[in-house]
Design a protein around this motif. Structure first.
Motif, PDB file in Angstrom:
ATOM      1  N   THR A  19       0.836  -1.188   0.000  1.00  8.13           N
ATOM      2  CA  THR A  19       0.000   0.000   0.000  1.00  8.13           C
ATOM      3  C   THR A  19       0.871   1.237   0.000  1.00  8.13           C
ATOM      4  OG1 THR A  19      -0.098   0.037   2.403  1.00  8.13           O
ATOM      5  CG2 THR A  19      -1.868  -1.122   1.272  1.00  8.13           C
ATOM      6  N   LEU A  20       0.408   2.250  -0.712  1.00  2.79           N
ATOM      7  CA  LEU A  20       1.130   3.512  -0.751  1.00  2.79           C
ATOM      8  C   LEU A  20       0.680   4.440   0.364  1.00  2.79           C
ATOM      9  CD1 LEU A  20       1.102   4.195  -4.584  1.00  2.79           C
ATOM     10  CD2 LEU A  20       3.043   3.502  -3.182  1.00  2.79           C
ATOM     11  N   TYR A  21      -0.645   4.514   0.577  1.00  2.00           N
ATOM     12  CA  TYR A  21      -1.207   5.424   1.567  1.00  2.00           C
ATOM     13  C   TYR A  21      -2.187   4.667   2.439  1.00  2.00           C
ATOM     14  CZ  TYR A  21       0.391   8.779  -1.902  1.00  2.00           C
ATOM     15  OH  TYR A  21       1.153   9.490  -2.789  1.00  2.00           O
ATOM     16  N   SER A  22      -2.248   5.056   3.694  1.00  2.00           N
ATOM     17  CA  SER A  22      -3.267   4.492   4.572  1.00  2.00           C
ATOM     18  C   SER A  22      -3.780   5.610   5.478  1.00  2.00           C
ATOM     19  CB  SER A  22      -2.724   3.332   5.403  1.00  2.00           C
ATOM     20  OG  SER A  22      -1.715   3.773   6.263  1.00  2.00           O
ATOM     21  N   ASN A  35      -9.895  -7.651  15.187  1.00  2.00           N
ATOM     22  CA  ASN A  35     -10.502  -6.866  16.262  1.00  2.00           C
ATOM     23  C   ASN A  35      -9.817  -5.507  16.438  1.00  2.00           C
ATOM     24  OD1 ASN A  35     -12.546  -8.641  16.938  1.00  2.00           O
ATOM     25  ND2 ASN A  35     -11.236  -9.781  18.341  1.00  2.00           N
ATOM     26  N   ASP A  36      -9.475  -4.902  15.344  1.00  2.00           N
ATOM     27  CA  ASP A  36      -8.837  -3.601  15.331  1.00  2.00           C
ATOM     28  C   ASP A  36      -9.574  -2.728  14.318  1.00  2.00           C
ATOM     29  OD1 ASP A  36      -7.099  -1.605  15.950  1.00  2.00           O
ATOM     30  OD2 ASP A  36      -5.331  -2.522  15.039  1.00  2.00           O
ATOM     31  N   ILE A  37      -9.282  -1.447  14.323  1.00  2.00           N
ATOM     32  CA  ILE A  37      -9.911  -0.545  13.362  1.00  2.00           C
ATOM     33  C   ILE A  37      -9.404  -0.869  11.958  1.00  2.00           C
ATOM     34  CG2 ILE A  37     -10.137   1.863  12.656  1.00  2.00           C
ATOM     35  CD1 ILE A  37      -9.727   2.604  15.603  1.00  2.00           C
ATOM     36  N   THR A  38     -10.314  -0.968  11.009  1.00  2.00           N
ATOM     37  CA  THR A  38      -9.946  -1.255   9.638  1.00  2.00           C
ATOM     38  C   THR A  38      -9.436   0.020   8.979  1.00  2.00           C
ATOM     39  OG1 THR A  38     -11.697  -2.912   9.542  1.00  2.00           O
ATOM     40  CG2 THR A  38     -10.780  -2.185   7.449  1.00  2.00           C
ATOM     41  N   PRO A  39      -8.203   0.040   8.499  1.00  2.00           N
ATOM     42  CA  PRO A  39      -7.689   1.251   7.859  1.00  2.00           C
ATOM     43  C   PRO A  39      -8.169   1.365   6.416  1.00  2.00           C
ATOM     44  CG  PRO A  39      -5.991  -0.426   7.883  1.00  2.00           C
ATOM     45  CD  PRO A  39      -7.179  -0.992   8.619  1.00  2.00           C
ATOM     46  N   LEU A  40      -8.195   2.575   5.928  1.00  2.00           N
ATOM     47  CA  LEU A  40      -8.455   2.812   4.520  1.00  2.00           C
ATOM     48  C   LEU A  40      -7.117   2.833   3.804  1.00  2.00           C
ATOM     49  CD1 LEU A  40     -11.036   5.698   4.820  1.00  2.00           C
ATOM     50  CD2 LEU A  40     -11.504   3.319   4.265  1.00  2.00           C
ATOM     51  N   LYS A  41      -7.060   2.268   2.616  1.00  2.00           N
ATOM     52  CA  LYS A  41      -5.792   2.177   1.911  1.00  2.00           C
ATOM     53  C   LYS A  41      -5.899   2.757   0.514  1.00  2.00           C
ATOM     54  CE  LYS A  41      -4.340  -1.781   4.531  1.00  2.00           C
ATOM     55  NZ  LYS A  41      -3.993  -3.170   4.540  1.00  2.00           N
ATOM     56  N   ASP A  42      -4.796   3.317   0.055  1.00  2.00           N
ATOM     57  CA  ASP A  42      -4.587   3.827  -1.289  1.00  2.00           C
ATOM     58  C   ASP A  42      -5.692   4.771  -1.752  1.00  2.00           C
ATOM     59  OD1 ASP A  42      -2.181   2.524  -1.400  1.00  2.00           O
ATOM     60  OD2 ASP A  42      -2.985   0.738  -2.344  1.00  2.00           O
ATOM     61  N   ILE A  43      -6.472   4.389  -2.745  1.00  2.00           N
ATOM     62  CA  ILE A  43      -7.468   5.289  -3.332  1.00  2.00           C
ATOM     63  C   ILE A  43      -8.549   5.649  -2.317  1.00  2.00           C
ATOM     64  CG2 ILE A  43      -9.277   5.454  -5.087  1.00  2.00           C
ATOM     65  CD1 ILE A  43      -7.398   3.973  -6.967  1.00  2.00           C
ATOM     66  N   ASP A  44      -8.963   4.701  -1.495  1.00  2.00           N
ATOM     67  CA  ASP A  44      -9.968   5.006  -0.465  1.00  2.00           C
ATOM     68  C   ASP A  44      -9.430   6.018   0.545  1.00  2.00           C
ATOM     69  OD1 ASP A  44     -11.921   3.358  -1.544  1.00  2.00           O
ATOM     70  OD2 ASP A  44     -11.182   1.597  -0.460  1.00  2.00           O
ATOM     71  N   GLY A 123     -14.392  14.970  -9.339  1.00  2.00           N
ATOM     72  CA  GLY A 123     -13.622  14.031 -10.148  1.00  2.00           C
ATOM     73  C   GLY A 123     -12.166  14.438 -10.129  1.00  2.00           C
ATOM     74  N   PHE A 124     -11.282  13.464  -9.987  1.00  2.00           N
ATOM     75  CA  PHE A 124      -9.854  13.772  -9.935  1.00  2.00           C
ATOM     76  C   PHE A 124      -9.042  12.545 -10.317  1.00  2.00           C
ATOM     77  CE2 PHE A 124     -11.370  12.693  -5.699  1.00  2.00           C
ATOM     78  CZ  PHE A 124     -10.517  11.673  -5.313  1.00  2.00           C
ATOM     79  N   ASN A 125      -7.786  12.788 -10.629  1.00  2.00           N
ATOM     80  CA  ASN A 125      -6.827  11.719 -10.872  1.00  2.00           C
ATOM     81  C   ASN A 125      -5.895  11.640  -9.679  1.00  2.00           C
ATOM     82  OD1 ASN A 125      -7.819  11.198 -13.441  1.00  2.00           O
ATOM     83  ND2 ASN A 125      -6.406  12.600 -14.413  1.00  2.00           N
ATOM     84  N   VAL A 126      -5.676  10.432  -9.195  1.00  2.00           N
ATOM     85  CA  VAL A 126      -4.691  10.211  -8.145  1.00  2.00           C
ATOM     86  C   VAL A 126      -3.359   9.951  -8.837  1.00  2.00           C
ATOM     87  CG1 VAL A 126      -4.071   8.770  -6.159  1.00  2.00           C
ATOM     88  CG2 VAL A 126      -6.465   9.244  -6.649  1.00  2.00           C
ATOM     89  N   ILE A 127      -2.278  10.504  -8.306  1.00  2.00           N
ATOM     90  CA  ILE A 127      -1.008  10.474  -9.022  1.00  2.00           C
ATOM     91  C   ILE A 127      -0.466   9.065  -9.249  1.00  2.00           C
ATOM     92  CG2 ILE A 127      -0.312  12.794  -8.358  1.00  2.00           C
ATOM     93  CD1 ILE A 127       1.410  11.572  -6.178  1.00  2.00           C
ATOM     94  N   PHE A 128      -0.870   8.072  -8.455  1.00  2.00           N
ATOM     95  CA  PHE A 128      -0.355   6.718  -8.638  1.00  2.00           C
ATOM     96  C   PHE A 128      -1.331   5.808  -9.373  1.00  2.00           C
ATOM     97  CE2 PHE A 128      -2.488   6.745  -4.543  1.00  2.00           C
ATOM     98  CZ  PHE A 128      -3.281   5.624  -4.623  1.00  2.00           C
ATOM     99  N   ALA A 129      -2.507   6.292  -9.702  1.00  2.00           N
ATOM    100  CA  ALA A 129      -3.523   5.465 -10.366  1.00  2.00           C
ATOM    101  C   ALA A 129      -3.755   5.961 -11.785  1.00  2.00           C
ATOM    102  CB  ALA A 129      -4.825   5.497  -9.582  1.00  2.00           C
TER     103      ALA A 129
END
Length: 143
Positions: A19-22, A35-44, A123-129
């Motif tokens: 993952t690039l971002y979380s 049983n932990d908080i679910t992180p959001l990753k990358d585009i999310d 609407g946008f472009n993410v730099i890694f996608a």
């Protein structure tokens, strides 16, 4: 010559981060197994960051009072074309200024007078996608 480490020998491999971002999910959903908080990753994570930037008022972030927008203040203005244009410009400004992971931002603001709200499409472009990302949500004043 004696070897000091066998770290890069044999079947070992350099494993890249998957993952690039979380980011934290502010809904604090619990992971069913860990049983932990679910992180959001990358585009999310980027989508969550964009939405949080739009909904943040000035002086809400400790030690960074300059980060924020006038979007919630504009919700109390008369619902007309001019307010829609101001909303669009303010959303575009805050994303361009404070979210370096996105580019080519396009914002559409639709007036939903019956619900006394605005429908915001970003609407946008993410730099890694490679694909274009869209984010749609309603802005409605609470009072």
């Amino acid at each position: 010559m004696a070897q000091l480490s066998d770290y890069n020998l044999g079947n070992s491999s350099n494993v890249a981060k998957s993952t690039l971002y979380s980011d934290l999910d502010l809904r604090f959903k619990k992971h069913p197994v860990l049983n932990d908080i679910t992180p959001l990753k990358d585009i999310d994570a980027v989508k969550n960051s964009v939405k949080n930037l739009v909904l943040t008022n000035f002086y809400e972030r400790p030690f960074h009072p300059e980060i924020g927008s006038n979007v919630t203040r504009l919700l109390f203005e008369p619902a007309d074309v001019f307010t829609g244009i101001q909303l669009r410009d303010e959303i575009k400004r805050v994303i361009d200024d404070y979210e370096p992971r996105v580019n080519t931002v396009k914002v559409e603001v639709l007036d939903d007078s019956d619900a006394n709200a605005y429908i915001i499409s970003i609407g946008f472009n993410v730099i890694f996608a490679t694909e274009r990302i869209s984010l749609t949500f309603n802005l409605q004043r609470l009072r």
